[in-house]
Design a protein around this motif. Sequence first.
Motif, PDB file in Angstrom:
ATOM      1  N   ARG A   1       0.388  13.463  -3.186  1.00  0.00           N
ATOM      2  CA  ARG A   1      -0.150  14.056  -1.963  1.00  0.00           C
ATOM      3  C   ARG A   1      -1.384  13.286  -1.513  1.00  0.00           C
ATOM      4  O   ARG A   1      -2.143  12.790  -2.348  1.00  0.00           O
ATOM      5  N   PRO A   2      -1.583  13.191  -0.197  1.00  0.00           N
ATOM      6  CA  PRO A   2      -0.748  13.805   0.835  1.00  0.00           C
ATOM      7  C   PRO A   2       0.526  13.009   1.114  1.00  0.00           C
ATOM      8  O   PRO A   2       0.549  11.793   0.929  1.00  0.00           O
ATOM      9  N   GLU A   3       1.555  13.716   1.528  1.00  0.00           N
ATOM     10  CA  GLU A   3       2.736  13.047   2.057  1.00  0.00           C
ATOM     11  C   GLU A   3       2.312  12.304   3.319  1.00  0.00           C
ATOM     12  O   GLU A   3       1.496  12.796   4.098  1.00  0.00           O
ATOM     13  N   ILE A   4       2.826  11.099   3.508  1.00  0.00           N
ATOM     14  CA  ILE A   4       2.432  10.280   4.655  1.00  0.00           C
ATOM     15  C   ILE A   4       3.639  10.094   5.578  1.00  0.00           C
ATOM     16  O   ILE A   4       4.695   9.632   5.156  1.00  0.00           O
TER      17      ILE A   4
ATOM     18  N   MET B   1      -2.083  17.252   9.013  1.00  0.00           N
ATOM     19  CA  MET B   1      -3.024  16.699   9.990  1.00  0.00           C
ATOM     20  C   MET B   1      -2.388  15.553  10.761  1.00  0.00           C
ATOM     21  O   MET B   1      -1.697  14.709  10.183  1.00  0.00           O
ATOM     22  N   PHE B   2      -2.626  15.523  12.075  1.00  0.00           N
ATOM     23  CA  PHE B   2      -2.247  14.393  12.917  1.00  0.00           C
ATOM     24  C   PHE B   2      -3.457  13.491  13.136  1.00  0.00           C
ATOM     25  O   PHE B   2      -4.585  13.967  13.305  1.00  0.00           O
ATOM     26  N   SER B   3      -3.229  12.182  13.155  1.00  0.00           N
ATOM     27  CA  SER B   3      -4.311  11.228  13.391  1.00  0.00           C
ATOM     28  C   SER B   3      -3.743   9.952  13.994  1.00  0.00           C
ATOM     29  O   SER B   3      -2.592   9.592  13.748  1.00  0.00           O
ATOM     30  N   ASN B   4      -4.581   9.252  14.778  1.00  0.00           N
ATOM     31  CA  ASN B   4      -4.155   7.929  15.250  1.00  0.00           C
ATOM     32  C   ASN B   4      -4.466   6.847  14.222  1.00  0.00           C
ATOM     33  O   ASN B   4      -4.056   5.699  14.380  1.00  0.00           O
TER      34      ASN B   4
ATOM     35  N   THR C   1      -4.924   1.462   7.503  1.00  0.00           N
ATOM     36  CA  THR C   1      -5.182   2.812   7.001  1.00  0.00           C
ATOM     37  C   THR C   1      -4.021   3.300   6.140  1.00  0.00           C
ATOM     38  O   THR C   1      -4.226   3.830   5.033  1.00  0.00           O
ATOM     39  N   ILE C   2      -2.803   3.137   6.626  1.00  0.00           N
ATOM     40  CA  ILE C   2      -1.634   3.606   5.880  1.00  0.00           C
ATOM     41  C   ILE C   2      -1.508   2.854   4.560  1.00  0.00           C
ATOM     42  O   ILE C   2      -1.309   3.463   3.496  1.00  0.00           O
ATOM     43  N   SER C   3      -1.636   1.522   4.605  1.00  0.00           N
ATOM     44  CA  SER C   3      -1.538   0.724   3.367  1.00  0.00           C
ATOM     45  C   SER C   3      -2.616   1.129   2.378  1.00  0.00           C
ATOM     46  O   SER C   3      -2.354   1.273   1.170  1.00  0.00           O
ATOM     47  N   GLY C   4      -3.847   1.318   2.869  1.00  0.00           N
ATOM     48  CA  GLY C   4      -4.944   1.702   1.989  1.00  0.00           C
ATOM     49  C   GLY C   4      -4.751   3.071   1.371  1.00  0.00           C
ATOM     50  O   GLY C   4      -5.044   3.276   0.180  1.00  0.00           O
ATOM     51  N   LEU C   5      -4.235   4.015   2.164  1.00  0.00           N
ATOM     52  CA  LEU C   5      -4.016   5.367   1.638  1.00  0.00           C
ATOM     53  C   LEU C   5      -2.866   5.391   0.637  1.00  0.00           C
ATOM     54  O   LEU C   5      -2.937   6.092  -0.384  1.00  0.00           O
TER      55      LEU C   5
ATOM     56  N   SER D   1      -9.479  16.419  -0.738  1.00  0.00           N
ATOM     57  CA  SER D   1      -9.511  17.633   0.082  1.00  0.00           C
ATOM     58  C   SER D   1      -8.309  18.535  -0.155  1.00  0.00           C
ATOM     59  O   SER D   1      -8.340  19.719   0.176  1.00  0.00           O
ATOM     60  N   GLY D   2      -7.228  17.950  -0.689  1.00  0.00           N
ATOM     61  CA  GLY D   2      -6.018  18.734  -0.924  1.00  0.00           C
ATOM     62  C   GLY D   2      -5.042  18.707   0.231  1.00  0.00           C
ATOM     63  O   GLY D   2      -4.038  19.446   0.218  1.00  0.00           O
ATOM     64  N   LEU D   3      -5.312  17.866   1.235  1.00  0.00           N
ATOM     65  CA  LEU D   3      -4.419  17.755   2.386  1.00  0.00           C
ATOM     66  C   LEU D   3      -2.986  17.506   1.916  1.00  0.00           C
ATOM     67  O   LEU D   3      -2.734  16.651   1.079  1.00  0.00           O
ATOM     68  N   ASP D   4      -2.032  18.274   2.457  1.00  0.00           N
ATOM     69  CA  ASP D   4      -0.643  18.162   2.009  1.00  0.00           C
ATOM     70  C   ASP D   4       0.138  17.069   2.728  1.00  0.00           C
ATOM     71  O   ASP D   4       0.993  16.426   2.127  1.00  0.00           O
ATOM     72  N   LYS D   5      -0.156  16.882   4.016  1.00  0.00           N
ATOM     73  CA  LYS D   5       0.559  15.848   4.776  1.00  0.00           C
ATOM     74  C   LYS D   5      -0.360  15.309   5.857  1.00  0.00           C
ATOM     75  O   LYS D   5      -1.101  16.057   6.493  1.00  0.00           O
ATOM     76  N   ILE D   6      -0.304  13.998   6.065  1.00  0.00           N
ATOM     77  CA  ILE D   6      -1.002  13.377   7.182  1.00  0.00           C
ATOM     78  C   ILE D   6       0.009  12.584   7.990  1.00  0.00           C
ATOM     79  O   ILE D   6       0.820  11.833   7.433  1.00  0.00           O
TER      80      ILE D   6
END
Length: 367
Positions: free
Chosen positions: A173-176, A108-111, A158-162, A126-131
């Motif tokens: 997972r997910p790979e970031i 998934m792509f996100s801002n 967002t990145i730090s929290g994830l 959700s099982g998302l593999d990469k964001i």
Amino acid sequence: MDSMVSRNLRRARTVFRRELSYYSKVPRAANIELTYRCNLRCKMCGVFGKIRDHRGEELTVEEYRHIFDQMREMGIQAVTFSGGEAFIRPDLFDIVRDAKRHGFRCNMFSNGTLVNESDYENIIESGLDKIIFSIDGVEQVHDVIRGIPGAFQKVMRTISGLVHQRQTCGVERPEIDVHMTMMKGNVASLSALHHLCSGLGVNFAFQPYSECDDGTFRQTIAILDGVTANRYWPKDGVLRFDDEDINRMREELGKLPIDFYVKLIHYIGRDDLRQGRMPIRRCYVTRNIMMINPYGDLIPCSNLDSYRTGNIRQEKLADIWNGEKYERLREKLSRRLLPLCTHCCHFGDNLSILQLASILTGRSNGW
């Protein structure tokens, strides 16, 4: 095994499979644009033009479930979700979970600016593999490009929290990933952004912005025999590199580890960077990757999004993919690429085996 070596091996396998499936035209992946709605106003993005030119209701969860059934039957293995901004959709994770239940690898792509703390658990569950988070510079550089003050701080939170949530749950997972689009005005942020990503333990990738000029665009429309293509790029090369930008880029690249993306920029070369071009030799996307817009239209690529080959609300996916309109375009592209193709934003998906070998061995064009 070293992660860089591992990633390059995965790239080689992907390109090899892509080459094998070029003639069979069996789709190996799907890019699904969930929405054209977005909360940012990025300089290089034309998504708001797409909203203006495309009217209709976005696909529902139930419709996506039907699409996933058909994609599975066709042998598709991976799905990438994008937008607009995917997190605008309240049913986002219902769609991702359905895709995972069908056995797809999901990216998934996100801002990153609309992700709340409550979403971290959903992202993992959700099982998302990469964001992949799009960041185009540090602090105000990113905010100016994205058109919204505070965008940089929001995506970094967002990145730090994830990353923290992933550690708390004891999962990988997910790979970031962080993806940077290099353009006039942000080249000097390259090494600083790489340093930030390294500190967070997330992957960093970058590629230059490829802007098409009006003349090339009009030539493409003429070759397509009256089929319109909407021009969403900024006009007059306002984001293109000049020699000063390229010289600064060279300095910034010198501060980074010699990885695939550093070699990629050297392979593209100074002249192509100045012209906003990519050294595309063959179009694999129209044969390997199924692209579906938010309203169910199959499109050959995001640059030709008004060339609609069919709609899944009216036809089966396989019938559209193997239909006459898609075949005519593939045949045209096999004889000669369109002028617009040299400004393709899917360069990584169109690398040939020989090009990948040249990049990995460090071939440089005009540096």
